[in-house]
Write a protein that holds these residues in place. Structure first.
Motif, PDB file in Angstrom:
ATOM      1  N   MET A  44      37.798  32.086  26.245  1.00 13.63           N
ATOM      2  CA  MET A  44      37.638  32.626  27.581  1.00 13.63           C
ATOM      3  C   MET A  44      36.592  31.777  28.316  1.00 13.63           C
ATOM      4  O   MET A  44      35.533  31.503  27.767  1.00 13.63           O
ATOM      5  CB  MET A  44      37.205  34.090  27.504  1.00 13.63           C
ATOM      6  CG  MET A  44      37.044  34.742  28.855  1.00 13.63           C
ATOM      7  SD  MET A  44      36.519  36.460  28.801  1.00 13.63           S
ATOM      8  CE  MET A  44      38.011  37.263  28.316  1.00 13.63           C
ATOM      9  N   SER A  45      36.886  31.440  29.544  1.00 13.34           N
ATOM     10  CA  SER A  45      35.948  30.618  30.303  1.00 13.34           C
ATOM     11  C   SER A  45      34.764  31.457  30.772  1.00 13.34           C
ATOM     12  O   SER A  45      34.798  32.686  30.749  1.00 13.34           O
ATOM     13  CB  SER A  45      36.659  30.008  31.513  1.00 13.34           C
ATOM     14  OG  SER A  45      36.981  31.023  32.434  1.00 13.34           O
ATOM     15  N   ARG A  46      33.741  30.774  31.188  1.00 11.08           N
ATOM     16  CA  ARG A  46      32.546  31.463  31.667  1.00 11.08           C
ATOM     17  C   ARG A  46      32.835  32.311  32.894  1.00 11.08           C
ATOM     18  O   ARG A  46      32.319  33.422  33.017  1.00 11.08           O
ATOM     19  CB  ARG A  46      31.478  30.434  32.004  1.00 11.08           C
ATOM     20  CG  ARG A  46      30.220  30.646  31.233  1.00 11.08           C
ATOM     21  CD  ARG A  46      29.236  29.554  31.578  1.00 11.08           C
ATOM     22  NE  ARG A  46      28.834  28.885  30.381  1.00 11.08           N
ATOM     23  CZ  ARG A  46      27.692  29.176  29.758  1.00 11.08           C
ATOM     24  NH1 ARG A  46      26.889  30.060  30.248  1.00 11.08           N
ATOM     25  NH2 ARG A  46      27.404  28.553  28.653  1.00 11.08           N
ATOM     26  N   ASN A  47      33.669  31.793  33.800  1.00 10.91           N
ATOM     27  CA  ASN A  47      33.993  32.561  35.007  1.00 10.91           C
ATOM     28  C   ASN A  47      34.754  33.834  34.660  1.00 10.91           C
ATOM     29  O   ASN A  47      34.537  34.880  35.270  1.00 10.91           O
ATOM     30  CB  ASN A  47      34.819  31.702  35.971  1.00 10.91           C
ATOM     31  CG  ASN A  47      33.993  30.610  36.605  1.00 10.91           C
ATOM     32  OD1 ASN A  47      32.768  30.701  36.663  1.00 10.91           O
ATOM     33  ND2 ASN A  47      34.662  29.566  37.063  1.00 10.91           N
ATOM     34  N   GLY A  48      35.631  33.767  33.677  1.00  7.35           N
ATOM     35  CA  GLY A  48      36.342  34.961  33.240  1.00  7.35           C
ATOM     36  C   GLY A  48      35.410  35.979  32.633  1.00  7.35           C
ATOM     37  O   GLY A  48      35.546  37.184  32.869  1.00  7.35           O
ATOM     38  N   LEU A  49      34.456  35.506  31.861  1.00  6.37           N
ATOM     39  CA  LEU A  49      33.480  36.406  31.260  1.00  6.37           C
ATOM     40  C   LEU A  49      32.632  37.082  32.334  1.00  6.37           C
ATOM     41  O   LEU A  49      32.383  38.284  32.278  1.00  6.37           O
ATOM     42  CB  LEU A  49      32.581  35.632  30.288  1.00  6.37           C
ATOM     43  CG  LEU A  49      31.531  36.447  29.535  1.00  6.37           C
ATOM     44  CD1 LEU A  49      32.202  37.508  28.675  1.00  6.37           C
ATOM     45  CD2 LEU A  49      30.667  35.527  28.683  1.00  6.37           C
ATOM     46  N   TYR A  50      32.209  36.314  33.335  1.00  6.91           N
ATOM     47  CA  TYR A  50      31.434  36.892  34.441  1.00  6.91           C
ATOM     48  C   TYR A  50      32.261  37.921  35.208  1.00  6.91           C
ATOM     49  O   TYR A  50      31.744  38.960  35.623  1.00  6.91           O
ATOM     50  CB  TYR A  50      30.949  35.799  35.388  1.00  6.91           C
ATOM     51  CG  TYR A  50      29.872  34.914  34.807  1.00  6.91           C
ATOM     52  CD1 TYR A  50      28.960  35.393  33.878  1.00  6.91           C
ATOM     53  CD2 TYR A  50      29.766  33.585  35.192  1.00  6.91           C
ATOM     54  CE1 TYR A  50      27.982  34.587  33.350  1.00  6.91           C
ATOM     55  CE2 TYR A  50      28.788  32.752  34.674  1.00  6.91           C
ATOM     56  CZ  TYR A  50      27.893  33.269  33.751  1.00  6.91           C
ATOM     57  OH  TYR A  50      26.918  32.465  33.229  1.00  6.91           O
ATOM     58  N   ALA A  51      33.549  37.665  35.374  1.00 10.86           N
ATOM     59  CA  ALA A  51      34.419  38.605  36.073  1.00 10.86           C
ATOM     60  C   ALA A  51      34.543  39.915  35.295  1.00 10.86           C
ATOM     61  O   ALA A  51      34.475  41.003  35.880  1.00 10.86           O
ATOM     62  CB  ALA A  51      35.796  37.982  36.297  1.00 10.86           C
ATOM     63  N   VAL A  52      34.707  39.818  33.982  1.00  9.94           N
ATOM     64  CA  VAL A  52      34.812  41.028  33.152  1.00  9.94           C
ATOM     65  C   VAL A  52      33.508  41.826  33.222  1.00  9.94           C
ATOM     66  O   VAL A  52      33.532  43.057  33.357  1.00  9.94           O
ATOM     67  CB  VAL A  52      35.164  40.657  31.700  1.00  9.94           C
ATOM     68  CG1 VAL A  52      35.019  41.858  30.780  1.00  9.94           C
ATOM     69  CG2 VAL A  52      36.565  40.091  31.631  1.00  9.94           C
ATOM     70  N   ILE A  53      32.369  41.150  33.139  1.00  7.41           N
ATOM     71  CA  ILE A  53      31.074  41.840  33.216  1.00  7.41           C
ATOM     72  C   ILE A  53      30.909  42.505  34.573  1.00  7.41           C
ATOM     73  O   ILE A  53      30.456  43.656  34.668  1.00  7.41           O
ATOM     74  CB  ILE A  53      29.927  40.854  32.919  1.00  7.41           C
ATOM     75  CG1 ILE A  53      29.968  40.439  31.447  1.00  7.41           C
ATOM     76  CG2 ILE A  53      28.578  41.470  33.273  1.00  7.41           C
ATOM     77  CD1 ILE A  53      29.010  39.333  31.088  1.00  7.41           C
ATOM     78  N   ALA A  54      31.302  41.825  35.652  1.00  4.17           N
ATOM     79  CA  ALA A  54      31.188  42.400  36.993  1.00  4.17           C
ATOM     80  C   ALA A  54      32.066  43.637  37.137  1.00  4.17           C
ATOM     81  O   ALA A  54      31.641  44.642  37.707  1.00  4.17           O
ATOM     82  CB  ALA A  54      31.561  41.352  38.036  1.00  4.17           C
ATOM     83  N   ILE A  55      33.268  43.589  36.592  1.00  3.44           N
ATOM     84  CA  ILE A  55      34.161  44.748  36.660  1.00  3.44           C
ATOM     85  C   ILE A  55      33.576  45.928  35.897  1.00  3.44           C
ATOM     86  O   ILE A  55      33.614  47.072  36.358  1.00  3.44           O
ATOM     87  CB  ILE A  55      35.559  44.373  36.127  1.00  3.44           C
ATOM     88  CG1 ILE A  55      36.235  43.421  37.102  1.00  3.44           C
ATOM     89  CG2 ILE A  55      36.414  45.605  35.886  1.00  3.44           C
ATOM     90  CD1 ILE A  55      37.501  42.793  36.570  1.00  3.44           C
ATOM     91  N   LEU A  56      33.017  45.678  34.732  1.00  5.01           N
ATOM     92  CA  LEU A  56      32.396  46.755  33.951  1.00  5.01           C
ATOM     93  C   LEU A  56      31.197  47.358  34.678  1.00  5.01           C
ATOM     94  O   LEU A  56      30.999  48.573  34.659  1.00  5.01           O
ATOM     95  CB  LEU A  56      31.983  46.237  32.576  1.00  5.01           C
ATOM     96  CG  LEU A  56      33.130  45.898  31.627  1.00  5.01           C
ATOM     97  CD1 LEU A  56      32.589  45.275  30.344  1.00  5.01           C
ATOM     98  CD2 LEU A  56      33.933  47.144  31.311  1.00  5.01           C
ATOM     99  N   VAL A  57      30.386  46.523  35.323  1.00  2.00           N
ATOM    100  CA  VAL A  57      29.225  47.028  36.065  1.00  2.00           C
ATOM    101  C   VAL A  57      29.688  47.878  37.239  1.00  2.00           C
ATOM    102  O   VAL A  57      29.134  48.964  37.481  1.00  2.00           O
ATOM    103  CB  VAL A  57      28.334  45.857  36.532  1.00  2.00           C
ATOM    104  CG1 VAL A  57      27.309  46.318  37.548  1.00  2.00           C
ATOM    105  CG2 VAL A  57      27.652  45.207  35.345  1.00  2.00           C
ATOM    106  N   VAL A  58      30.704  47.440  37.962  1.00  2.00           N
ATOM    107  CA  VAL A  58      31.224  48.218  39.094  1.00  2.00           C
ATOM    108  C   VAL A  58      31.779  49.561  38.603  1.00  2.00           C
ATOM    109  O   VAL A  58      31.545  50.600  39.227  1.00  2.00           O
ATOM    110  CB  VAL A  58      32.297  47.407  39.854  1.00  2.00           C
ATOM    111  CG1 VAL A  58      33.041  48.285  40.837  1.00  2.00           C
ATOM    112  CG2 VAL A  58      31.648  46.232  40.570  1.00  2.00           C
TER     113      VAL A  58
END
Length: 48
Positions: free
Chosen positions: A1-15
Motif C-alpha cells: 500500500m502506498s503512503r498516500n493510500g495509508l494516509y487516506a485510510v487514516i483520514a477516513i478512520l479519523v472522520v
C-alpha cells in the motif's frame, strides 16, 4: 500500500471517529422531558 493510500485510510478512520463522537454527544444532550398535546390530551414523557 502506498503512503498516500495509508494516509487516506487514516483520514477516513479519523472522520468516522469524530462523526461517532458527535452523534453520541447529541444523543446524550437531548432534553429529558417531552410534553405532547394532541387529540387525546396532554402526554408527558421523561427519562428520569
Amino acid at each position: 500500500m502506498s503512503r498516500n493510500g495509508l494516509y487516506a485510510v487514516i483520514a477516513i478512520l479519523v472522520v468516522a471517529l469524530v462523526a461517532v463522537a458527535i452523534y453520541t454527544y447529541q444523543e446524550q444532550a437531548r432534553p429529558g422531558l417531552e410534553v405532547r398535546v394532541d387529540s387525546q390530551g396532554v402526554s408527558i414523557d421523561g427519562n428520569g
